[in-house]
Design an enzyme around this catalytic site. Sequence first.
Site, PDB file in Angstrom:
ATOM      1  N   GLU A 117      61.375  70.165  72.644  1.00 22.29           N
ATOM      2  CA  GLU A 117      61.329  70.155  71.184  1.00 22.29           C
ATOM      3  C   GLU A 117      59.980  70.682  70.674  1.00 22.29           C
ATOM      4  OE1 GLU A 117      61.859  66.566  67.858  1.00 22.29           O
ATOM      5  OE2 GLU A 117      61.272  66.073  69.905  1.00 22.29           O
ATOM      6  N   LYS A 137      68.010  69.341  64.256  1.00 21.51           N
ATOM      7  CA  LYS A 137      67.963  67.914  64.592  1.00 21.51           C
ATOM      8  C   LYS A 137      68.588  67.088  63.468  1.00 21.51           C
ATOM      9  CE  LYS A 137      64.493  64.590  66.322  1.00 21.51           C
ATOM     10  NZ  LYS A 137      63.079  64.461  66.728  1.00 21.51           N
ATOM     11  N   CYS A 167      65.897  64.994  71.020  1.00 23.38           N
ATOM     12  CA  CYS A 167      65.069  63.789  71.088  1.00 23.38           C
ATOM     13  C   CYS A 167      65.706  62.581  70.409  1.00 23.38           C
ATOM     14  CB  CYS A 167      63.668  64.073  70.545  1.00 23.38           C
ATOM     15  SG  CYS A 167      62.417  62.881  71.124  1.00 23.38           S
TER      16      CYS A 167
END
Length: 610
Positions: A41, A108, A160
């Site tokens: 990321e 995300k 994540c």
Amino acid sequence: MKLALATVNQTPLDWTGNLQRIIAATDQAKQEGARLIFFPELCITGYGSEDLFLSYWYPAKALDQLQLLIPHSQGVTIAVGLPFRIQDKVYNTMALLENGALKGFVAKQFMAIDGVHYEFRWFTPWKANEQIEVDFFGAKIPFGDITFEKEGIHYGFEICEDAWRGKERPGYRLCDRNVDLIISPSASHFAMGKTLERKQLIEDSSKIFDCFYAYVNLLGNESGRMIFDGEALFAKSGKILYRNQLLSFQDYQVMTFDYKDEEQEIAEIHPKEWEFAQASALGLFDYLRKSKSKGFVLSLSGGADSSTIAVLVAEMVRRGLEELGLQAFCQKIGLNDWENYSANPEKLLVNELLTTAYQGTSNSSKDTLESAQSLAESLGAKFYHWTIDEEVSSYTSKIENALGRKLNWEKDDITLQNIQARARSPIIWMLANINNALLLATSNRSEGDVGYTTMDGDTSGSISPIAAVDKYFVLHWLRWAEENLNRPGLKKVNSLQPTAELRPSERRQTDEKDLMPYSLIVEIEKLAIRDRRSPMDIYWLLKEELDLNPEELKGYVKKFFQLWARNQWKRERLAPSFHLDQFNVDPKTWYRFPILSQGFSEELAQLEKA
């Protein structure tokens, strides 16, 4: 098909270096036959870019870097993380490059907002199942909640925090789309023991979604406080097939393996004591080289805290040499005359990089002087010894003349203690300035909790390596390090009872007499700070667990909360520290508390009546 998980040690605003590391890792993965290459990321910019993400130019420049990377995707597929701005909103994305073209951006969906993370300040979460097109230098590119396919492998991303959101996580929707592989590119901060949580998550994810699941994390002390461990994991049907060793000193690591092979390589999971040493060593190494400093200076008292830091610097040298070799280690920290250290690399480099000084007073003991000197000699550090009685006397006499009275221990105890700690600071800073070095502050988390630390004294420094770990752990770790790290110079340190040595010897000062048992501070702070419980809750919980007189326990709980509330201003001024444990008390990274408050007065009054 071969898959590569590539971790990189990046630095905000190091555009050229960040891109070069990604390209070098890509080239290595290609040489090893990888066809799918996944990076962490925000690897183009670095996760720790903070409010730079809010600017217009910063995400735009990240896209410029992405464009430079596209030609390197010939013959392979590369996924890299970067911010992407759409009007007034910034998204945390993974860009998918393949055969010299940009295929799309995955955004995300969930932001990390607990502990050390403040992602909602910078990023907007993307909506599930939503897809749009964005402009990329004149081309229309898919953007949003999308999946990809390569040679029959259907894959998608959980970026994540996405993977930690239980039933809400994108993995369930990816499962409904029948993906074969889920990748979790991450910027997940290091904490002792956290790898066990990740391992469980990846095992469970691969089992729940009945797919291959890959995880890859950033590496190193990227921007000062957070350390990333560079962990890479690969699992299928609830079983880990690959795990690398954490916390490498390399600029990047490439882990390549066959997509459908059985178990390939699983590195050992080390205990917390090893993780603490490795993470701190890497954190110090990156802080040293990225700040372009020439070494470290440490006021070595012979006690537990400063001795721990001295050993961690020596471990930085030992572990860095073991992994990088002498030439690469020296070149990374700016010592180009590496041949000069070849006779005895570890001790010669510690001597070059660590300068210590014992600054005694009339209240200091022979035991602590011998402890400091023997430890410094065993490590190879430079060691100086002087007294500061003259400076203390000068400050004291000026105040006495101004007040028209003599200071005494009955009336002026804190003042007389603090002036000794503060008088040590200017001269040790001189040594740091002369050496162009970083001054290492020696406060630990337990002292930060209760303000048992002198501002501009033992808090004085460029960086505070152990401010995020408690004193009880420090004392335990020193005993572990003496034996397990072969550090015989710690024998004298481990034989001493912790004391500030700021009162005359006949007053028999010890830290725990001034405060409370360090083991109890740990239990109270876990409940109060980590779990955010009230004084009354803590009293009833510990009353059941500890064999303590109830009134004595009430006194300790009351003392902790009073000292905590009174000393927030000190925590606001602590030097930058590494996040190493489940939690810390740094208001800039983990726990914010008002500087001015009523100090739990009502809550503690209720506790008295319990």
